[in-house]
Design a protein around this motif. Structure first.
Motif, PDB file in Angstrom:
ATOM      1  N   ALA A 122       0.823  -1.207   0.000  1.00 22.92           N
ATOM      2  CA  ALA A 122       0.000   0.000   0.000  1.00 22.92           C
ATOM      3  C   ALA A 122       0.860   1.260   0.000  1.00 22.92           C
ATOM      4  O   ALA A 122       0.384   2.335  -0.399  1.00 22.92           O
ATOM      5  CB  ALA A 122      -0.932  -0.006   1.216  1.00 22.92           C
ATOM      6  N   TRP A 123       2.113   1.141   0.458  1.00 21.16           N
ATOM      7  CA  TRP A 123       3.013   2.287   0.457  1.00 21.16           C
ATOM      8  C   TRP A 123       3.639   2.539  -0.916  1.00 21.16           C
ATOM      9  O   TRP A 123       4.168   3.628  -1.163  1.00 21.16           O
ATOM     10  CB  TRP A 123       4.143   2.089   1.468  1.00 21.16           C
ATOM     11  N   LEU A 124       3.610   1.535  -1.791  1.00 21.76           N
ATOM     12  CA  LEU A 124       4.336   1.661  -3.051  1.00 21.76           C
ATOM     13  C   LEU A 124       3.795   2.761  -3.955  1.00 21.76           C
ATOM     14  O   LEU A 124       4.591   3.542  -4.506  1.00 21.76           O
ATOM     15  CB  LEU A 124       4.336   0.313  -3.782  1.00 21.76           C
ATOM     16  N   PRO A 125       2.467   2.910  -4.155  1.00 19.40           N
ATOM     17  CA  PRO A 125       2.005   4.023  -5.004  1.00 19.40           C
ATOM     18  C   PRO A 125       2.410   5.396  -4.472  1.00 19.40           C
ATOM     19  O   PRO A 125       2.774   6.286  -5.250  1.00 19.40           O
ATOM     20  CB  PRO A 125       0.476   3.848  -5.007  1.00 19.40           C
ATOM     21  N   ILE A 126       2.361   5.568  -3.143  1.00 21.89           N
ATOM     22  CA  ILE A 126       2.758   6.851  -2.561  1.00 21.89           C
ATOM     23  C   ILE A 126       4.241   7.113  -2.804  1.00 21.89           C
ATOM     24  O   ILE A 126       4.648   8.232  -3.156  1.00 21.89           O
ATOM     25  CB  ILE A 126       2.447   6.863  -1.052  1.00 21.89           C
ATOM     26  N   SER A 127       5.075   6.065  -2.612  1.00 24.89           N
ATOM     27  CA  SER A 127       6.514   6.250  -2.803  1.00 24.89           C
ATOM     28  C   SER A 127       6.842   6.497  -4.283  1.00 24.89           C
ATOM     29  O   SER A 127       7.721   7.307  -4.603  1.00 24.89           O
ATOM     30  CB  SER A 127       7.268   5.022  -2.288  1.00 24.89           C
ATOM     31  N   LEU A 128       6.132   5.825  -5.195  1.00 23.59           N
ATOM     32  CA  LEU A 128       6.365   6.088  -6.620  1.00 23.59           C
ATOM     33  C   LEU A 128       5.963   7.502  -7.001  1.00 23.59           C
ATOM     34  O   LEU A 128       6.634   8.160  -7.806  1.00 23.59           O
ATOM     35  CB  LEU A 128       5.586   5.073  -7.465  1.00 23.59           C
ATOM     36  N   ALA A 129       4.866   7.981  -6.399  1.00 23.09           N
ATOM     37  CA  ALA A 129       4.447   9.356  -6.678  1.00 23.09           C
ATOM     38  C   ALA A 129       5.447  10.359  -6.124  1.00 23.09           C
ATOM     39  O   ALA A 129       5.682  11.416  -6.731  1.00 23.09           O
ATOM     40  CB  ALA A 129       3.066   9.607  -6.080  1.00 23.09           C
ATOM     41  N   GLY A 130       6.048  10.046  -4.982  1.00 19.81           N
ATOM     42  CA  GLY A 130       6.984  10.972  -4.373  1.00 19.81           C
ATOM     43  C   GLY A 130       8.366  10.944  -5.001  1.00 19.81           C
ATOM     44  O   GLY A 130       8.967  11.994  -5.254  1.00 19.81           O
ATOM     45  N   PHE A 131       8.897   9.734  -5.254  1.00 23.83           N
ATOM     46  CA  PHE A 131      10.271   9.612  -5.758  1.00 23.83           C
ATOM     47  C   PHE A 131      10.337   9.562  -7.287  1.00 23.83           C
ATOM     48  O   PHE A 131      11.393   9.836  -7.859  1.00 23.83           O
ATOM     49  CB  PHE A 131      10.922   8.355  -5.185  1.00 23.83           C
ATOM     50  N   ARG A 132       9.239   9.151  -7.933  1.00 20.31           N
ATOM     51  CA  ARG A 132       9.185   9.045  -9.388  1.00 20.31           C
ATOM     52  C   ARG A 132      10.282   8.141  -9.952  1.00 20.31           C
ATOM     53  O   ARG A 132      10.789   8.346 -11.054  1.00 20.31           O
ATOM     54  CB  ARG A 132       9.258  10.430 -10.037  1.00 20.31           C
ATOM     55  N   ASP A 133      10.672   7.157  -9.169  1.00 29.65           N
ATOM     56  CA  ASP A 133      11.684   6.200  -9.609  1.00 29.65           C
ATOM     57  C   ASP A 133      11.490   4.910  -8.817  1.00 29.65           C
ATOM     58  O   ASP A 133      11.202   4.950  -7.606  1.00 29.65           O
ATOM     59  CB  ASP A 133      13.094   6.761  -9.381  1.00 29.65           C
ATOM     60  N   GLY A 134      11.659   3.765  -9.474  1.00 27.44           N
ATOM     61  CA  GLY A 134      11.384   2.501  -8.817  1.00 27.44           C
ATOM     62  C   GLY A 134      12.397   2.133  -7.752  1.00 27.44           C
ATOM     63  O   GLY A 134      12.045   1.556  -6.716  1.00 27.44           O
ATOM     64  N   HIS A 135      13.677   2.478  -7.974  1.00 24.89           N
ATOM     65  CA  HIS A 135      14.707   2.055  -7.023  1.00 24.89           C
ATOM     66  C   HIS A 135      14.539   2.693  -5.648  1.00 24.89           C
ATOM     67  O   HIS A 135      14.444   1.984  -4.640  1.00 24.89           O
ATOM     68  CB  HIS A 135      16.091   2.359  -7.599  1.00 24.89           C
TER      69      HIS A 135
END
Length: 287
Positions: free
Chosen positions: A142-155
């Motif tokens: 559930a944290w992954l979409p938020i982190s992708l929106a914030g960092f804009r990078d998968g790593h």
């Protein structure tokens, strides 16, 4: 008159087995019978049952012999590199372990610091503990979409998921350990007039170390679980994406092999943290 002489047979000296060597061999045999033989027997039984079920016509999963046959190139050549994402399973595991190392190390530093704060301060406990209890129930993915929106990078997003997943048991166990420091220890620190840094290094950390390492052991297991799930969605090189790509290509044997490696690596990480806990706490850690 002849005298008969009795000739004694020549006896070569038999080297005595040193007591230490005998004790060591006995300990090895006992350890093998107690800790190694039972899981080997259970594993053998499971493999026989799996082989029997997987060899039936129309079986959904391949038998162990079929898995080894299908994945022999991956087993024999784990370090091949053909460029891009086409790399051996060892590179896939190494990429995942690197992400785990970054996220878990950050969780250890932040988690222990916040745990000490919550354990020492009643105000911090009342203010932060309810927030921690709510956030720790959020599933890792559930944290992954938020982190992708914030960092804009998968790593960095994968590293953040590892961090946010593994930090909660570290915070909670550290705070419990700090709150359970005996009052006598605190009184001794006051008598010998330890400053804040000396009290932290000589009293607080040694006394709370068993609780801290219990949280670290739980955290490293959650880190490994989180990265596998996150990599299935972010793509790139990593054992999680390898499993997902194998599923899309209907390579069931590759998935089974990857799961075996994932389990072995997770077990090794758990044993390593437990070993560190025993060394640091001199056997008093629950890990």
């Amino acid at each position: 008159m002849r005298t008969t002489e009795t000739v004694e047979p020549i006896r070569l000296p038999v080297p005595a087995v040193p007591g230490a060597l005998r004790t060591w061999s006995t300990g090895v045999a006992r350890g093998f019978m107690t800790h190694v033989l039972p899981p080997l027997l259970i594993l053998g039984v499971l493999l026989v049952v799996w082989q029997a079920l997987g060899s039936r016509p129309g079986a959904a999963l391949p038998a162990p012999s079929k898995v080894v046959q299908d994945t022999w190139d991956l087993i024999a050549h784990p370090w091949y590199d053909r460029g891009g994402n086409d790399v051996g399973i060892a590179w896939q595991l190494l990429a995942s372990l690197k992400r785990v190392a970054y996220g878990y190390a950050l969780a250890v530093v932040v988690g222990v610091s916040l745990g000490v704060l919550v354990g020492q301060s009643t105000w911090a406990l009342r203010g932060l503990d309810p927030l921690f209890q709510v956030l720790r129930t959020v599933p890792p993915l559930a944290w992954l979409p938020i982190s992708l929106a914030g960092f804009r990078d998968g790593h960095p997003s994968a590293i953040f998921v590892i961090f946010i997943t593994s930090i909660w048991p570290i915070i909670i166990n550290t705070s419990i350990g700090i709150r359970n420091i005996p009052e006598d220890y605190r009184n001794v620190a006051k008598v010998i007039r330890l400053n804040g840094l000396e009290y932290f290094a000589r009293i607080m950390l040694p006394a709370a170390a068993p609780f801290i390492f219990s949280g670290l052991r739980i955290g490293v297991g959650l880190s490994w679980l989180a990265i596998i799930a996150a990599e299935m969605l972010i793509g790139g090189v990593g054992i999680g994406f390898f499993i997902w790509d194998a599923w899309n290509s209907s390579r069931i044997s590759d998935i089974i092999l990857a799961l075996v490696y994932v389990g072995l690596v997770g077990f090794t990480l758990d044993r390593f943290v437990a070993f560190l806990g025993r060394k640091v706490t001199r056997g008093t850690s629950a890990a």
